[in-house]
Design a protein around this motif. Structure first.
Motif, PDB file in Angstrom:
ATOM      1  N   SER A  24       0.817  -1.207   0.000  1.00 17.31           N
ATOM      2  CA  SER A  24       0.000   0.000   0.000  1.00 17.31           C
ATOM      3  C   SER A  24       0.856   1.266   0.000  1.00 17.31           C
ATOM      4  O   SER A  24       0.345   2.364  -0.184  1.00 17.31           O
ATOM      5  CB  SER A  24      -0.943   0.019   1.208  1.00 17.31           C
ATOM      6  OG  SER A  24      -0.205   0.100   2.404  1.00 17.31           O
ATOM      7  N   GLN A  25       2.173   1.120   0.194  1.00 19.20           N
ATOM      8  CA  GLN A  25       3.063   2.279   0.217  1.00 19.20           C
ATOM      9  C   GLN A  25       4.026   2.304  -0.969  1.00 19.20           C
ATOM     10  O   GLN A  25       4.818   3.223  -1.107  1.00 19.20           O
ATOM     11  CB  GLN A  25       3.874   2.263   1.516  1.00 19.20           C
ATOM     12  CG  GLN A  25       3.013   2.325   2.747  1.00 19.20           C
ATOM     13  CD  GLN A  25       3.831   2.165   4.012  1.00 19.20           C
ATOM     14  OE1 GLN A  25       5.019   2.404   4.024  1.00 19.20           O
ATOM     15  NE2 GLN A  25       3.178   1.770   5.081  1.00 19.20           N
ATOM     16  N   CYS A  27       5.046   2.068  -5.169  1.00 19.74           N
ATOM     17  CA  CYS A  27       4.575   2.349  -6.523  1.00 19.74           C
ATOM     18  C   CYS A  27       5.356   1.489  -7.507  1.00 19.74           C
ATOM     19  O   CYS A  27       6.443   0.998  -7.204  1.00 19.74           O
ATOM     20  CB  CYS A  27       4.788   3.829  -6.846  1.00 19.74           C
ATOM     21  SG  CYS A  27       4.088   4.297  -8.449  1.00 19.74           S
ATOM     22  N   LYS A  35       1.854   6.180   3.906  1.00 22.31           N
ATOM     23  CA  LYS A  35       0.509   6.761   3.857  1.00 22.31           C
ATOM     24  C   LYS A  35      -0.207   6.495   5.169  1.00 22.31           C
ATOM     25  O   LYS A  35       0.006   5.476   5.800  1.00 22.31           O
ATOM     26  CB  LYS A  35      -0.289   6.142   2.704  1.00 22.31           C
ATOM     27  CG  LYS A  35       0.290   6.410   1.341  1.00 22.31           C
ATOM     28  CD  LYS A  35      -0.560   5.722   0.275  1.00 22.31           C
ATOM     29  CE  LYS A  35       0.052   5.861  -1.073  1.00 22.31           C
ATOM     30  NZ  LYS A  35       0.981   4.798  -1.405  1.00 22.31           N
ATOM     31  N   TRP A  41      -6.208   6.937  -1.626  1.00 24.16           N
ATOM     32  CA  TRP A  41      -5.760   6.977  -3.012  1.00 24.16           C
ATOM     33  C   TRP A  41      -4.250   6.936  -3.100  1.00 24.16           C
ATOM     34  O   TRP A  41      -3.543   7.580  -2.327  1.00 24.16           O
ATOM     35  CB  TRP A  41      -6.275   8.234  -3.708  1.00 24.16           C
ATOM     36  CG  TRP A  41      -7.739   8.126  -3.982  1.00 24.16           C
ATOM     37  CD1 TRP A  41      -8.755   8.497  -3.148  1.00 24.16           C
ATOM     38  CD2 TRP A  41      -8.351   7.561  -5.128  1.00 24.16           C
ATOM     39  NE1 TRP A  41      -9.964   8.191  -3.718  1.00 24.16           N
ATOM     40  CE2 TRP A  41      -9.737   7.625  -4.937  1.00 24.16           C
ATOM     41  CE3 TRP A  41      -7.853   7.016  -6.309  1.00 24.16           C
ATOM     42  CZ2 TRP A  41     -10.637   7.157  -5.890  1.00 24.16           C
ATOM     43  CZ3 TRP A  41      -8.748   6.557  -7.247  1.00 24.16           C
ATOM     44  CH2 TRP A  41     -10.130   6.629  -7.038  1.00 24.16           C
ATOM     45  N   HIS A  42      -3.746   6.172  -4.054  1.00 21.72           N
ATOM     46  CA  HIS A  42      -2.318   6.123  -4.344  1.00 21.72           C
ATOM     47  C   HIS A  42      -2.066   7.135  -5.453  1.00 21.72           C
ATOM     48  O   HIS A  42      -2.587   7.000  -6.556  1.00 21.72           O
ATOM     49  CB  HIS A  42      -1.917   4.717  -4.800  1.00 21.72           C
ATOM     50  CG  HIS A  42      -0.516   4.644  -5.295  1.00 21.72           C
ATOM     51  ND1 HIS A  42       0.552   4.509  -4.448  1.00 21.72           N
ATOM     52  CD2 HIS A  42      -0.008   4.720  -6.548  1.00 21.72           C
ATOM     53  CE1 HIS A  42       1.661   4.492  -5.157  1.00 21.72           C
ATOM     54  NE2 HIS A  42       1.350   4.606  -6.435  1.00 21.72           N
ATOM     55  N   CYS A  44       1.170   9.150  -7.283  1.00 18.54           N
ATOM     56  CA  CYS A  44       2.629   9.198  -7.371  1.00 18.54           C
ATOM     57  C   CYS A  44       3.047  10.238  -8.406  1.00 18.54           C
ATOM     58  O   CYS A  44       2.315  10.520  -9.359  1.00 18.54           O
ATOM     59  CB  CYS A  44       3.179   7.818  -7.754  1.00 18.54           C
ATOM     60  SG  CYS A  44       4.987   7.742  -7.752  1.00 18.54           S
ATOM     61  N   ARG A  52      -6.236   2.998  -3.523  1.00 22.67           N
ATOM     62  CA  ARG A  52      -5.149   2.343  -2.800  1.00 22.67           C
ATOM     63  C   ARG A  52      -5.306   0.824  -2.683  1.00 22.67           C
ATOM     64  O   ARG A  52      -4.365   0.080  -2.941  1.00 22.67           O
ATOM     65  CB  ARG A  52      -5.040   2.978  -1.416  1.00 22.67           C
ATOM     66  CG  ARG A  52      -3.956   2.414  -0.552  1.00 22.67           C
ATOM     67  CD  ARG A  52      -3.936   3.155   0.754  1.00 22.67           C
ATOM     68  NE  ARG A  52      -2.989   2.572   1.680  1.00 22.67           N
ATOM     69  CZ  ARG A  52      -2.747   3.072   2.874  1.00 22.67           C
ATOM     70  NH1 ARG A  52      -3.367   4.151   3.269  1.00 22.67           N
ATOM     71  NH2 ARG A  52      -1.889   2.488   3.663  1.00 22.67           N
ATOM     72  N   SER A  56      -2.961  -1.969  -4.501  1.00 18.55           N
ATOM     73  CA  SER A  56      -2.224  -2.941  -3.681  1.00 18.55           C
ATOM     74  C   SER A  56      -2.510  -4.363  -4.153  1.00 18.55           C
ATOM     75  O   SER A  56      -1.611  -5.200  -4.213  1.00 18.55           O
ATOM     76  CB  SER A  56      -2.604  -2.795  -2.208  1.00 18.55           C
ATOM     77  OG  SER A  56      -2.185  -1.544  -1.719  1.00 18.55           O
TER      78      SER A  56
END
Length: 81
Positions: A24-25, A27, A35, A41-42, A44, A52, A56
């Protein structure tokens, strides 16, 4: 239970440590950004913008086992597509 059901239908379950992969952290570009749980939301700088949990799950599909049952963030394929 999940493993037993998958075996009954001829499937497999791939296990890996979520603590070391930190999906989840992480990319696809390799950036790791901590986070908060409420951040859903992811986003980058490389341009990836995704929900998110779904992102993941996508990353989990592409985790490789770099060491027997001890994969690391480096165990994520850089270009899974």
């Amino acid at each position: 239970m999940l493993k037993r059901k998958m075996m009954a239908y001829g499937g497999t379950v791939q296990e890996f440590f979520t603590y070391s992969t930190k999906l989840s952290q992480t990319c696809l570009c390799g950036t790791i950004k901590k986070k908060r749980l409420k951040d859903r939301w992811h986003v980058c700088e490389c341009g990836i913008h995704a929900q998110r949990d779904l992102f993941s799950a996508f990353l989990a599909k592409h985790v490789t086992k770099s060491h027997k049952k001890k994969p690391t963030r480096n165990g994520i394929k850089s270009n899974p597509c």
